[in-house]
Write a protein that holds these residues in place. Sequence first.
Motif, mmCIF file in Angstrom:
data_model
loop_
_atom_site.group_PDB
_atom_site.id
_atom_site.type_symbol
_atom_site.label_atom_id
_atom_site.label_comp_id
_atom_site.label_asym_id
_atom_site.label_seq_id
_atom_site.Cartn_x
_atom_site.Cartn_y
_atom_site.Cartn_z
ATOM 1 N N UNK A 234 39.649 -18.437 -1.997
ATOM 2 C CA UNK A 234 41.074 -18.148 -2.107
ATOM 3 C C UNK A 234 41.576 -17.425 -0.813
ATOM 4 N N UNK A 235 40.899 -16.376 -0.541
ATOM 5 C CA UNK A 235 41.461 -15.613 0.738
ATOM 6 C C UNK A 235 41.609 -16.418 1.823
ATOM 7 N N UNK A 236 40.888 -17.369 2.196
ATOM 8 C CA UNK A 236 41.040 -17.897 3.148
ATOM 9 C C UNK A 236 41.649 -19.329 3.203
ATOM 10 N N UNK A 237 41.811 -19.797 1.821
ATOM 11 C CA UNK A 237 42.633 -21.054 1.886
ATOM 12 C C UNK A 237 43.999 -20.830 1.499
ATOM 13 N N UNK A 238 44.498 -19.580 0.520
ATOM 14 C CA UNK A 238 45.451 -19.155 0.336
ATOM 15 C C UNK A 238 46.246 -17.987 1.050
ATOM 16 N N UNK A 239 45.437 -17.004 1.246
ATOM 17 C CA UNK A 239 45.761 -15.662 1.915
ATOM 18 C C UNK A 239 47.385 -15.448 1.869
ATOM 19 N N UNK A 240 47.815 -15.405 3.163
ATOM 20 C CA UNK A 240 49.084 -15.084 3.459
ATOM 21 C C UNK A 240 50.239 -16.289 3.584
ATOM 22 N N UNK A 241 49.514 -17.576 3.296
ATOM 23 C CA UNK A 241 50.346 -18.740 3.265
ATOM 24 C C UNK A 241 51.504 -19.110 2.518
ATOM 25 N N UNK A 242 51.609 -18.393 1.534
ATOM 26 C CA UNK A 242 52.781 -18.607 0.537
ATOM 27 C C UNK A 242 52.490 -19.741 -0.357
ATOM 28 N N UNK A 243 51.548 -20.466 -0.319
ATOM 29 C CA UNK A 243 50.977 -21.517 -1.207
ATOM 30 C C UNK A 243 50.405 -21.371 -2.503
ATOM 31 N N UNK B 178 53.945 -19.529 -10.480
ATOM 32 C CA UNK B 178 54.983 -20.366 -11.163
ATOM 33 C C UNK B 178 56.076 -20.459 -10.131
ATOM 34 N N UNK B 179 56.366 -19.502 -9.324
ATOM 35 C CA UNK B 179 57.556 -19.345 -8.700
ATOM 36 C C UNK B 179 57.555 -19.879 -7.101
ATOM 37 N N UNK B 180 56.254 -20.498 -6.900
ATOM 38 C CA UNK B 180 55.833 -20.811 -5.477
ATOM 39 C C UNK B 180 56.585 -22.221 -5.277
ATOM 40 N N UNK B 181 57.172 -22.450 -4.420
ATOM 41 C CA UNK B 181 57.628 -23.910 -4.003
ATOM 42 C C UNK B 181 56.433 -24.988 -3.851
ATOM 43 N N UNK B 182 56.699 -25.933 -4.524
ATOM 44 C CA UNK B 182 55.862 -27.153 -4.499
ATOM 45 C C UNK B 182 55.675 -27.676 -3.059
ATOM 46 N N UNK B 183 56.697 -27.960 -2.682
ATOM 47 C CA UNK B 183 56.731 -28.399 -0.963
ATOM 48 C C UNK B 183 55.846 -27.676 -0.064
ATOM 49 N N UNK B 184 55.851 -26.304 -0.395
ATOM 50 C CA UNK B 184 55.069 -25.444 0.564
ATOM 51 C C UNK B 184 53.411 -25.553 0.269
ATOM 52 N N UNK B 185 53.211 -25.933 -0.881
ATOM 53 C CA UNK B 185 51.683 -26.049 -1.440
ATOM 54 C C UNK B 185 51.454 -27.482 -0.657
ATOM 55 N N UNK B 186 52.157 -28.431 -0.596
ATOM 56 C CA UNK B 186 51.727 -29.650 0.030
ATOM 57 C C UNK B 186 51.706 -29.486 1.513
ATOM 58 N N UNK B 187 52.543 -28.759 2.036
ATOM 59 C CA UNK B 187 52.437 -28.734 3.581
ATOM 60 C C UNK B 187 51.399 -27.979 4.173
ATOM 61 N N UNK B 188 50.830 -26.743 3.197
ATOM 62 C CA UNK B 188 49.614 -26.336 3.341
ATOM 63 C C UNK B 188 48.339 -27.219 3.461
ATOM 64 N N UNK B 189 48.341 -28.005 2.317
ATOM 65 C CA UNK B 189 47.034 -28.926 2.275
ATOM 66 C C UNK B 189 46.938 -29.805 3.456
ATOM 67 N N UNK B 190 48.118 -30.283 4.062
ATOM 68 C CA UNK B 190 48.107 -31.319 5.003
ATOM 69 C C UNK B 190 47.380 -30.760 6.291
ATOM 70 N N UNK B 191 47.158 -29.731 6.550
ATOM 71 C CA UNK B 191 46.414 -28.738 7.702
ATOM 72 C C UNK B 191 44.913 -29.117 7.439
ATOM 73 N N UNK B 192 44.435 -29.544 6.218
ATOM 74 C CA UNK B 192 42.886 -29.685 6.229
ATOM 75 C C UNK B 192 42.754 -31.218 6.135
#
Length: 369
Positions: free
Chosen positions: A278-287, A302-316
Amino acid sequence: MRLLIATDAWHPQVNGVVRSVERMTEAGAGLGVETVLLTPADFASLPMPGYSEIRLSLVTRASVLARWERLAPTHVHIATEGPIGHAVRGACLRRGQPFTTSYHTRFPEYLAARAPVPEAWSYAWLRRFHAAGSGTMVSTPSLERELSARGFAGLMRWTRGVDTDLFRPRDGDAFPGLPRPIFLSVGRLAVEKNLAAFLTLDLPGSKVIVGDGPDRARLQALAPDAHFLGALTGEALARAYAGADAFVFPSLTDTFGIVLLEALACGVPVAAFPVTGPLDVIGETGAGALDADLRAAALAALAVPRARCRQEALRYTWAESARQFYENIALAHALGPMRAIPRRRFRAGAEAAPPEAAGASGDEAKRFA
């Protein structure tokens, strides 16, 4: 390149090792690599006591050498430290064949959770196992720092990927009738996954567990109001992810956690302890949200924007993962065998715990228990 991948983890197991080996095998052809596998399917085997899903291969020197002659590899990668991995390591050393290894699993912590075996003893054995190779692949910077502090040498970075076509945001309610929010966890139901830390949280809505394993009966008795769906794959798994409001990852011992990427790719924020993975995948990404208080992390997610999560996953991507994997193998093979670490420097009884900066370690289980 004709690459032999030796792995003790294989179907019917569902885990990150199996998935990673499958993906690297698929990608090899496009990179001009012919990949052949040596798995428990090639040998007689017995179920591991208390964990029948895992098969312990009955490997002999003669059986490995016979398959070696038939497969005729030019390069070798050992994915696991079990009977097959150990036998192939021995064959490489006898033949002077350079090989790489990968560190997927915290066996010292897993073993210590089941038997009175000091982690230092297990780490000493693992260090010696990997030191004979030409390089050891690790998935994250924090794991690399930790293993380096424990005396592991020749560490090489190999990230993981996610199928963002399968794992994507979806319309519709995957859990009709269940009170919201839906807190989901996906993985093997075993003691080392620390699922009790999630199931005993006081959270609104519903808790959903996807996966199976030897700890299922105990966990169901612990949390009778939780919803256990068993193992899911493919579209059914992707729909389960996409239908959740937050993904809770309570593990303290995973070295990466591909499930984190799958959740993010579906637009689902992650709640976890601040440990390796989690520290490496999530860290300070805001996801997602990381907190030593897992309940606080779950509610914050629950307050994290879902679009932010998708955007971070696209890096992998698995394409980038394969590029790193095969480049590491080519480089390590060119360098030749590493020199084994002297025993006098790292004695099992004298091993020091890694510094706090080294990231996750067995100590985290004590901190967040």
